[in-house]
Design a protein around this motif. Structure first.
Motif, PDB file in Angstrom:
ATOM      1  N   LEU A   1       0.830  -1.201   0.000  1.00 32.50           N
ATOM      2  CA  LEU A   1       0.000   0.000   0.000  1.00 32.50           C
ATOM      3  C   LEU A   1       0.865   1.251   0.000  1.00 32.50           C
ATOM      4  CD1 LEU A   1      -2.836  -1.023   2.477  1.00 32.50           C
ATOM      5  CD2 LEU A   1      -3.037  -0.639   0.015  1.00 32.50           C
ATOM      6  N   ILE A   2       1.896   1.256   0.819  1.00 31.27           N
ATOM      7  CA  ILE A   2       2.785   2.411   0.888  1.00 31.27           C
ATOM      8  C   ILE A   2       3.475   2.620  -0.455  1.00 31.27           C
ATOM      9  CG2 ILE A   2       4.877   3.311   1.985  1.00 31.27           C
ATOM     10  CD1 ILE A   2       3.899   1.778   4.563  1.00 31.27           C
ATOM     11  N   ALA A   3       3.957   1.539  -1.057  1.00 28.42           N
ATOM     12  CA  ALA A   3       4.627   1.633  -2.352  1.00 28.42           C
ATOM     13  C   ALA A   3       3.691   2.154  -3.445  1.00 28.42           C
ATOM     14  CB  ALA A   3       5.195   0.274  -2.752  1.00 28.42           C
ATOM     15  N   ALA A   4       2.405   1.876  -3.301  1.00 28.69           N
ATOM     16  CA  ALA A   4       1.416   2.337  -4.280  1.00 28.69           C
ATOM     17  C   ALA A   4       1.069   3.810  -4.089  1.00 28.69           C
ATOM     18  CB  ALA A   4       0.152   1.487  -4.188  1.00 28.69           C
ATOM     19  N   GLY A   5       1.612   4.422  -3.042  1.00 36.71           N
ATOM     20  CA  GLY A   5       1.344   5.835  -2.799  1.00 36.71           C
ATOM     21  C   GLY A   5       0.204   6.081  -1.840  1.00 36.71           C
ATOM     22  N   CYS A   6      -0.163   5.059  -1.106  1.00 34.69           N
ATOM     23  CA  CYS A   6      -1.271   5.159  -0.161  1.00 34.69           C
ATOM     24  C   CYS A   6      -0.789   5.749   1.160  1.00 34.69           C
ATOM     25  CB  CYS A   6      -1.843   3.764   0.075  1.00 34.69           C
ATOM     26  SG  CYS A   6      -3.262   3.759   1.151  1.00 34.69           S
ATOM     27  N   ASP A   7      -1.547   6.678   1.690  1.00 38.21           N
ATOM     28  CA  ASP A   7      -1.232   7.278   2.978  1.00 38.21           C
ATOM     29  C   ASP A   7      -1.934   6.461   4.062  1.00 38.21           C
ATOM     30  OD1 ASP A   7      -0.382   8.944   4.978  1.00 38.21           O
ATOM     31  OD2 ASP A   7      -1.921  10.463   4.607  1.00 38.21           O
ATOM     32  N   ILE A   8      -1.230   5.497   4.628  1.00 36.38           N
ATOM     33  CA  ILE A   8      -1.784   4.647   5.670  1.00 36.38           C
ATOM     34  C   ILE A   8      -1.113   5.017   6.987  1.00 36.38           C
ATOM     35  CG2 ILE A   8      -0.196   2.771   5.091  1.00 36.38           C
ATOM     36  CD1 ILE A   8      -2.470   0.847   5.983  1.00 36.38           C
ATOM     37  N   THR A   9      -1.925   5.231   8.025  1.00 35.57           N
ATOM     38  CA  THR A   9      -1.420   5.771   9.284  1.00 35.57           C
ATOM     39  C   THR A   9      -2.110   5.106  10.462  1.00 35.57           C
ATOM     40  OG1 THR A   9      -1.193   7.906   8.164  1.00 35.57           O
ATOM     41  CG2 THR A   9      -1.073   7.927  10.556  1.00 35.57           C
TER      42      THR A   9
ATOM     43  N   TYR B   1      -6.086   2.074  12.571  1.00 30.24           N
ATOM     44  CA  TYR B   1      -5.337   2.672  11.472  1.00 30.24           C
ATOM     45  C   TYR B   1      -6.318   3.120  10.411  1.00 30.24           C
ATOM     46  CZ  TYR B   1      -5.853  -1.604   8.671  1.00 30.24           C
ATOM     47  OH  TYR B   1      -6.351  -2.668   7.969  1.00 30.24           O
ATOM     48  N   VAL B   2      -5.885   4.036   9.590  1.00 28.37           N
ATOM     49  CA  VAL B   2      -6.726   4.529   8.504  1.00 28.37           C
ATOM     50  C   VAL B   2      -5.935   4.521   7.206  1.00 28.37           C
ATOM     51  CG1 VAL B   2      -8.206   5.974   9.938  1.00 28.37           C
ATOM     52  CG2 VAL B   2      -6.142   6.943   8.951  1.00 28.37           C
ATOM     53  N   ILE B   3      -6.648   4.303   6.138  1.00 24.46           N
ATOM     54  CA  ILE B   3      -6.085   4.443   4.810  1.00 24.46           C
ATOM     55  C   ILE B   3      -6.617   5.768   4.295  1.00 24.46           C
ATOM     56  CG2 ILE B   3      -6.048   3.536   2.464  1.00 24.46           C
ATOM     57  CD1 ILE B   3      -6.378   0.733   3.657  1.00 24.46           C
ATOM     58  N   GLY B   4      -5.712   6.705   4.085  1.00 24.93           N
ATOM     59  CA  GLY B   4      -6.101   8.036   3.642  1.00 24.93           C
ATOM     60  C   GLY B   4      -6.610   8.049   2.216  1.00 24.93           C
ATOM     61  N   GLU B   5      -6.975   9.219   1.769  1.00 28.93           N
ATOM     62  CA  GLU B   5      -7.485   9.388   0.413  1.00 28.93           C
ATOM     63  C   GLU B   5      -6.426   8.979  -0.603  1.00 28.93           C
ATOM     64  OE1 GLU B   5      -9.330  12.855  -2.459  1.00 28.93           O
ATOM     65  OE2 GLU B   5      -8.868  13.319  -0.378  1.00 28.93           O
ATOM     66  N   VAL B   6      -6.859   8.219  -1.565  1.00 27.72           N
ATOM     67  CA  VAL B   6      -5.972   7.761  -2.632  1.00 27.72           C
ATOM     68  C   VAL B   6      -6.323   8.550  -3.878  1.00 27.72           C
ATOM     69  CG1 VAL B   6      -5.238   5.774  -3.981  1.00 27.72           C
ATOM     70  CG2 VAL B   6      -5.909   5.472  -1.593  1.00 27.72           C
ATOM     71  N   LYS B   7      -5.303   9.061  -4.538  1.00 23.34           N
ATOM     72  CA  LYS B   7      -5.556   9.925  -5.696  1.00 23.34           C
ATOM     73  C   LYS B   7      -4.928   9.369  -6.962  1.00 23.34           C
ATOM     74  CE  LYS B   7      -5.749  14.034  -2.875  1.00 23.34           C
ATOM     75  NZ  LYS B   7      -5.162  15.317  -2.553  1.00 23.34           N
ATOM     76  N   GLY B   8      -5.536   9.718  -8.064  1.00 24.44           N
ATOM     77  CA  GLY B   8      -4.977   9.435  -9.376  1.00 24.44           C
ATOM     78  C   GLY B   8      -4.825   7.964  -9.700  1.00 24.44           C
ATOM     79  N   SER B   9      -3.706   7.653 -10.318  1.00 27.77           N
ATOM     80  CA  SER B   9      -3.469   6.298 -10.814  1.00 27.77           C
ATOM     81  C   SER B   9      -3.303   5.281  -9.697  1.00 27.77           C
ATOM     82  CB  SER B   9      -2.243   6.289 -11.724  1.00 27.77           C
ATOM     83  OG  SER B   9      -1.098   6.677 -10.986  1.00 27.77           O
TER      84      SER B   9
ATOM     85  N   TYR C   1       3.191  -2.278  13.389  1.00 29.89           N
ATOM     86  CA  TYR C   1       4.129  -2.104  12.284  1.00 29.89           C
ATOM     87  C   TYR C   1       4.179  -0.648  11.848  1.00 29.89           C
ATOM     88  CZ  TYR C   1       6.371  -2.314   7.788  1.00 29.89           C
ATOM     89  OH  TYR C   1       7.216  -2.072   6.738  1.00 29.89           O
ATOM     90  N   LEU C   2       3.010  -0.026  11.712  1.00 23.64           N
ATOM     91  CA  LEU C   2       2.976   1.375  11.298  1.00 23.64           C
ATOM     92  C   LEU C   2       3.704   2.260  12.304  1.00 23.64           C
ATOM     93  CD1 LEU C   2      -0.652   1.505   9.900  1.00 23.64           C
ATOM     94  CD2 LEU C   2       1.475   1.595   8.583  1.00 23.64           C
ATOM     95  N   TRP C   3       3.558   1.975  13.586  1.00 23.86           N
ATOM     96  CA  TRP C   3       4.302   2.715  14.610  1.00 23.86           C
ATOM     97  C   TRP C   3       5.803   2.508  14.415  1.00 23.86           C
ATOM     98  CZ3 TRP C   3       3.456   5.761  19.059  1.00 23.86           C
ATOM     99  CH2 TRP C   3       2.127   6.174  19.244  1.00 23.86           C
ATOM    100  N   SER C   4       6.199   1.279  14.119  1.00 27.71           N
ATOM    101  CA  SER C   4       7.631   0.977  14.006  1.00 27.71           C
ATOM    102  C   SER C   4       8.299   1.701  12.833  1.00 27.71           C
ATOM    103  CB  SER C   4       7.860  -0.533  13.890  1.00 27.71           C
ATOM    104  OG  SER C   4       7.550  -1.002  12.590  1.00 27.71           O
ATOM    105  N   ILE C   5       7.506   2.074  11.835  1.00 28.86           N
ATOM    106  CA  ILE C   5       8.084   2.779  10.685  1.00 28.86           C
ATOM    107  C   ILE C   5       7.735   4.267  10.699  1.00 28.86           C
ATOM    108  CG2 ILE C   5       8.210   0.696   9.253  1.00 28.86           C
ATOM    109  CD1 ILE C   5       5.729   1.756   7.725  1.00 28.86           C
ATOM    110  N   GLY C   6       7.188   4.734  11.808  1.00 29.82           N
ATOM    111  CA  GLY C   6       6.941   6.165  11.971  1.00 29.82           C
ATOM    112  C   GLY C   6       5.690   6.706  11.314  1.00 29.82           C
ATOM    113  N   ARG C   7       4.764   5.835  10.970  1.00 34.84           N
ATOM    114  CA  ARG C   7       3.505   6.266  10.352  1.00 34.84           C
ATOM    115  C   ARG C   7       2.392   6.185  11.383  1.00 34.84           C
ATOM    116  NH1 ARG C   7       2.276   6.180   4.865  1.00 34.84           N
ATOM    117  NH2 ARG C   7       4.122   6.245   3.569  1.00 34.84           N
ATOM    118  N   TYR C   8       2.338   7.163  12.270  1.00 33.01           N
ATOM    119  CA  TYR C   8       1.323   7.143  13.324  1.00 33.01           C
ATOM    120  C   TYR C   8       0.974   8.555  13.775  1.00 33.01           C
ATOM    121  CZ  TYR C   8       5.214   7.985  16.512  1.00 33.01           C
ATOM    122  OH  TYR C   8       6.306   8.525  17.136  1.00 33.01           O
ATOM    123  N   ILE C   9      -0.192   8.645  14.380  1.00 34.05           N
ATOM    124  CA  ILE C   9      -0.630   9.847  15.073  1.00 34.05           C
ATOM    125  C   ILE C   9      -0.912   9.414  16.496  1.00 34.05           C
ATOM    126  CG2 ILE C   9      -2.426  11.603  15.279  1.00 34.05           C
ATOM    127  CD1 ILE C   9      -2.820  11.326  12.223  1.00 34.05           C
ATOM    128  N   GLU C  10      -0.189  10.010  17.423  1.00 36.55           N
ATOM    129  CA  GLU C  10      -0.375   9.653  18.827  1.00 36.55           C
ATOM    130  C   GLU C  10      -1.548  10.454  19.378  1.00 36.55           C
ATOM    131  OE1 GLU C  10       2.326   8.911  22.775  1.00 36.55           O
ATOM    132  OE2 GLU C  10       3.191   9.912  21.055  1.00 36.55           O
TER     133      GLU C  10
END
Length: 69
Positions: free
Chosen positions: A4-12, A19-27, A52-61
């Protein structure tokens, strides 16, 4: 998650339980749809995904609630 991250998805991760998958845009839209369909029900893995998301810094505390009204 890496797909998902590689596809450009904002997952947090939100706090330590969600966790949430943010808005996905374009292609990226079709690629994200394909990935989420591939893995289907991720709820049993929710806490592992969050960790996992916490371990890679993709989180909102979330701030701790100290008082309730």
């Amino acid at each position: 998650m890496n797909e998902l991250i590689a596809a450009g998805c904002d997952i947090t991760a939100i706090g330590h339980e969600m966790y949430v998958i943010g808005e996905v845009k374009g292609s990226a839209t079709e690629e994200v749809r394909r990935i989420t369909e591939k893995y289907r029900d991720r709820d049993p893995l929710r806490l592992e995904i969050v960790a996992y998301l916490w371990s890679i810094g993709r989180y909102i505390e979330l701030a701790a609630e100290t008082t309730r009204h």
